[in-house]
Design a protein around this motif. Structure first.
Motif, short mmCIF file in Angstrom:
data_model
loop_
_atom_site.label_atom_id
_atom_site.label_comp_id
_atom_site.label_asym_id
_atom_site.label_seq_id
_atom_site.Cartn_x
_atom_site.Cartn_y
_atom_site.Cartn_z
N SER A 166 -56.76 16.89 -62.97
CA SER A 166 -56.70 18.31 -63.24
C SER A 166 -55.27 18.79 -62.96
N VAL A 249 -60.98 16.81 -68.92
CA VAL A 249 -61.97 16.66 -69.98
C VAL A 249 -61.40 15.83 -71.14
N GLU A 269 -59.72 19.82 -54.00
CA GLU A 269 -60.48 20.13 -55.21
C GLU A 269 -62.00 20.13 -55.03
N ASN A 272 -67.17 16.97 -55.34
CA ASN A 272 -68.07 16.68 -56.46
C ASN A 272 -67.36 16.48 -57.80
N LYS A 273 -66.06 16.50 -57.79
CA LYS A 273 -65.32 16.40 -59.07
C LYS A 273 -65.80 15.24 -59.96
N LEU A 275 -68.68 13.92 -60.21
CA LEU A 275 -70.00 14.21 -60.78
C LEU A 275 -69.90 15.30 -61.84
N LYS A 276 -68.97 16.21 -61.64
CA LYS A 276 -68.83 17.33 -62.59
C LYS A 276 -68.05 16.93 -63.84
N TYR A 277 -67.14 15.97 -63.70
CA TYR A 277 -66.34 15.51 -64.84
C TYR A 277 -66.47 13.99 -64.97
N PRO A 278 -67.69 13.55 -65.26
CA PRO A 278 -67.95 12.10 -65.19
C PRO A 278 -67.19 11.28 -66.23
N ALA A 308 -69.33 9.90 -54.51
CA ALA A 308 -69.36 10.49 -55.86
C ALA A 308 -68.56 9.63 -56.84
N ASN B 35 -68.94 13.60 -74.75
CA ASN B 35 -68.15 14.73 -74.28
C ASN B 35 -67.69 15.63 -75.43
N SER B 81 -77.75 12.36 -67.93
CA SER B 81 -76.32 12.58 -67.73
C SER B 81 -75.71 11.24 -67.32
#
Lengths: 341, 113
Positions: A166, A249, A269, A272-273, A275-278, A308, B35, B81
């Motif tokens: 990010s 992304v 950050e 969980n990063k 898990l959120k942006y696998p 994670a 995605n 997921s």
């Protein structure tokens, strides 16, 4: 916008060479005239619309609905062909040869024939369309250029690394310290939407750097790397760091031809990063947990963060570093030195 | 907005194969693990297709659900997921069977007269 090459108003990617001079990325304008000339002659085909009376013959046969079922069954078997999509060159060749011409009645005429008696259905023209089986991967072009980049790297003995994170995770800071301390020939391609600030910061370390400004683009693509490569002095055993646009992304989809993918995740950050942006973490060979000198000041759950990462990408190496304090940097340099093309 | 780049690639491939014929529809297979934001793809397609032989063409998008097989217990599961490991006792790796497709399957063009 030119749909032949994708360049044009909305794709104003630019390169700045080592002297800060701007270089246009797209040079293949010769492709433009071809699409235009091809389109024009077909506008002369309108007189052929006089042939519509032929459609009357079709409308008398009430068997059209059956053709619908046939066309559907054609689509189902395609799921068996998934394994073929991994073979780059094959999918491309098939698409040309398999251009079958299927007569294919559309849904619209049938709706009309339900409402009107067959004799009055002048509007119920049974359209015959050509069906082209393409079976082509959307990212085929990017992936082929990425493969070309890989060949270029192999020919020069260059080891390429794609750094993704990010914005603000510390990619540039990590590189600045790394380039001063690693003691190996390095080069950098910097990707940002705008400004040459990062390339200037890198050059201040004495390392050659090229800035790619993607304009509205949110990620680097293989073609941008290909265009940047001739601008860089690349000798044998050079480590080429490609700093992608700060984004968790989009960059994950685009192969640049790199040997290894490194995803940075700073301890400011949140745990969980991954898990959120696998998607992006799934593709990582190495995850660098950055800014660890800040841990005493944060309520950061380090085991949860490591878990994670492991959940999404169990194969990734994980290193904890601070480019500010120098903690963990030696292990990072060791990891870099162990990499071989 | 990587969907814009993808849309350009889709159109480039379609127009290459169209041989100057008007494109009426394009069918894509998009796996749920790719995605890709479908609505963004449609938006970009309509914008990029304007003024080309694909203007007004219908974009059929078949969503391919994600399925994976556990390398430990060998059960096949559908993935809601991303997950790399099976929830079974062995916590073994999952091998993706489907869901990462991003394919231009076919298109329909008006025939040459």
């Amino acid at each position: 916008m030119c749909v032949t090459c994708g360049c044009g108003n909305t794709n104003n990617t630019t390169l700045s060479n080592q002297n800060g001079q701007s270089i246009p990325l797209h040079t293949h304008t010769h492709e433009h005239p071809h699409t235009h000339t091809h389109e024009h002659p077909h506008s002369h085909e309108h007189p052929h619309s006089h042939e519509h009376p032929h459609s009357h013959e079709h409308s008398h046969t009430h068997e059209h609905p059956h053709s619908h079922e046939h066309s559907h069954t054609h689509e189902h078997p395609h799921s068996h062909e998934h394994s073929h999509t991994h073979e780059h060159s094959h999918t491309h060749e098939h698409s040309h040869e398999r251009t079958h011409e299927h007569t294919h009645s559309h849904e619209h005429p049938n709706e009309n024939t339900d409402e009107h008696p067959p004799k009055a259905s002048k509007a119920a023209v049974t359209e015959v369309l050509d069906l082209h089986l393409l079976e082509q991967r959307v990212l085929d072009k990017n992936d082929r250029i990425a493969e070309r980049n890989r060949g270029f790297f192999a020919g020069r003995g260059v080891f390429a690394l794609n750094l993704m994170s990010s914005p603000g995770a510390g990619k540039t800071c990590l590189l600045e310290r790394t380039l001063r301390e690693i003691g190996a020939p390095c080069a950098v391609i910097e990707g940002d939407q705008a400004t040459s600030l990062d390339a200037e910061a890198i050059r201040a370390t004495g390392t050659p750097a090229i800035q790619v400004n993607t304009g509205k683009g949110c990620h680097l693509e293989a073609e941008m790397i290909w265009a940047a490569l001739p601008q860089l002095p690349l000798q044998d055993k050079t480590l080429l760091f490609i700093e992608n646009v700060g984004n968790l992304v989009c960059p994950s989809l685009f192969d640049l031809g790199e040997h290894k993918r490194i995803v940075l995740m700073s301890v400011t950050e949140g745990e969980n990063k991954p898990l959120k942006y696998p998607h992006i973490f799934r593709s990582a060979d190495l995850v660098l947990l950055t800014k660890i000198d800040l841990l005493p000041y944060l309520d950061y759950d380090l085991p949860r963060a490591l878990d994670a990462i492991h959940t999404i990408q169990p194969d990734a190496a994980i290193l904890q570093v601070s480019a500010r304090s120098g903690d963990g940097m030696a292990a990072w340099y060791d990891w870099l030195r162990q990499q071989k093309a | 907005m990587h969907e814009l780049s993808l849309t350009r690639d889709i159109l480039r491939v379609a127009l290459q194969h169209a041989n100057g014929q008007t494109i009426r529809s394009i069918r894509l297979h998009v796996g749920t693990l790719t995605n890709i934001e479908i609505s963004a793809l449609r938006f970009c397609f309509d914008a990029c297709a304007a003024g080309t032989l694909a203007e007004g063409a219908t974009l059929h998008i078949d969503t391919i659900p994600a399925r994976a097989q556990c390398l430990g217990c060998e059960q096949i599961l559908s993935l809601p997921s991303f997950a790399a490991l099976c929830p079974c006792e062995k916590k073994a790796r999952l091998r993706i069977l489907s869901g990462d497709e991003l394919l231009i399957k076919e298109m329909e063009t008006e025939p040459c007269a």
